[in-house]
Each structure stands twice: as structure tokens, then as C-alpha cells.
Design an enzyme around this catalytic site. Sequence first.
Site, short mmCIF file in Angstrom:
data_model
loop_
_atom_site.label_atom_id
_atom_site.label_comp_id
_atom_site.label_asym_id
_atom_site.label_seq_id
_atom_site.Cartn_x
_atom_site.Cartn_y
_atom_site.Cartn_z
N ASP A 79 1.11 -0.78 0.03
CA ASP A 79 0.23 -0.11 0.26
C ASP A 79 0.61 1.37 0.27
OD1 ASP A 79 -1.28 2.07 0.99
OD2 ASP A 79 -2.61 1.12 2.35
N SER A 158 1.84 11.67 -16.43
CA SER A 158 0.96 11.17 -17.71
C SER A 158 0.78 12.66 -18.05
CB SER A 158 -0.48 11.72 -16.88
OG SER A 158 -0.85 11.81 -17.09
N TYR A 172 -6.37 14.80 -10.23
CA TYR A 172 -5.70 14.50 -10.42
C TYR A 172 -3.97 14.68 -11.28
CZ TYR A 172 -3.84 10.61 -14.39
OH TYR A 172 -3.12 10.02 -14.81
N LYS A 176 -0.54 15.18 -10.69
CA LYS A 176 0.70 15.01 -11.21
C LYS A 176 1.82 16.10 -11.65
CE LYS A 176 -0.56 10.68 -12.19
NZ LYS A 176 0.61 9.22 -11.84
#
Length: 273
Positions: A79, A158, A172, A176
Site C-alpha cells: 500500500d 502523465s 489527479y 501529477k
Amino acid sequence: MSFPFADVSESPVRDLLSLTGRSALVTGGARGLGKAIALRLAEAGARVTIADIDERLAQDAAADVSTRLDARAIGVRMDVTDVASVQSAAAVAVETFGGLDIWVNNAGVFPSMPVLETDDAAWDHVLAVNARGVFNGAREAARHMVQGASGVIVNVVSTAGFQGTAPGLSAYVGSKHAVRGMTKQMALEFAPLGIRVLGVAPTFVPTEGNIAAAAAAMEAAGVDPSTLPVMNQSLIGRLGTPDDIARVVLFCASDMSMIMTGSTLLADAGQTI
């Protein structure tokens, strides 16, 4: 100050690409992009630890890699948001394979949440996995790599680390951008230790997780899938595949990229031009 990076100019290409004798760990490696990366690293000769929050999937993926390539691979639970879990998985890799030479921070989540509907818990979860998880992994990797005065950390970023994307992805995109920044800073701090840090920034690749996340994002935004740039044909005439990205990660992990650290390579089929 001495910076222990070899000049490999006289090495043949087969040696530059070879990872024989090296130990690699891939987070989120049980399926999709992570598994594709594990396969290419193993094919290049690395002993691979596949770390995933789903231990059974990790072990199944490792068995598949071992069988398909006659390579050494193990699956462990990790994790990335839990420091003790990261340390435990790394310890298993070191005990099994004798060290850590390559660490790929691939694990991530991709939920869709309009800003006005994003609560603190949802925001914290995305940042915990995508940003703090990368920090936890890179820090633990470096603690082991420094003992051998060498290593490569590859952070899967990304195209969202370079630009805004679809509606609903503020957490998100923020995470990134954070990973891209950490890649630069860690490269600066780890260079004297003989550790290179690189990022790879894929465009949308149709993996199991990405397809489900993209569908949720489009539903939440009420958007026709065909109108989203990320779903359109790229400049190369097709969407990328997991192996397209895995080959770029292999380049970063190998001595082919010895002169590089701190960069994030766009593996985006020209999307961000």
C-alpha cells in the site's frame, strides 16, 4: 564532490539495454501498465518484484512473468500510502534478490470529481496515492540504492503533469504536477548518491483501470467520449498500448539513458504539442 556515473560510450547496445544482475520493483505492477513494465524489465534480465495492494494479483502476475520469460519474479503486497507497507515490500525484494537497483513508481488512482463536489477525504486520497505514494517509494528506494551508490527511480507521471485534461480531474492533475516536480527535486538531491531519477508521462492508454476511470469521468461530466481529446486518435494514428510506455520505462531504467536525470519524457504520441 564525486558523482559516480560511468561513461558508457564504448559499451555495445546489447549491454546498454541489459538489466542482467539488477533488481527492479514496480508498484501497482499486477496489471495494466505496471505489468507491462514488469514484463519488459524482466525480459531485459532484471529480477522483478511486483508490488500491488492486491497481493494475490501481484503473485499471479509474478508467476505469469516467470513462466512467460523464464525470469525470476515475486509478488508482494504494498500500500503505497502506508510507509510500513512500503518498507516491508522493499525489504522482501532486498532479501530475495540482494538489493534494489530500479524502482518504478507506477501505482496511481484516477477518479473523476468536479471541484465543487470534491470533499477533503476524496482529495486527500488522490494525493496520498499519486503524490505521497511516489514520495514514499522513492525515499525507500533511495535508502537502499545509496548502499550500492547507484540506482534508477522512474516515476510514472502523465500528460496531466503538463496540462489540464478532462473536467473532474483537478485532484489527479494536481497530483501529477506534484510528481513531475518531485522528479526534478529528487534528481538534484540524489545525483551525488549515484541515483538517477526520471519521469515518464504517458497519454491515455486503454488499460483496465484507465478505461473504467475514463468512463466514470465522462459520465460525471456529461461528455460524449468522442469529443474528449484524450480519446481521439493521436498524431501517430492510434492510441498507445501499455507496452509502448513500458519500452520508454525500460530506456529510462537502462544505461541507454545514463546522461539523463530530472527529465520527464512525454510518451504521448504528440498529444501535448
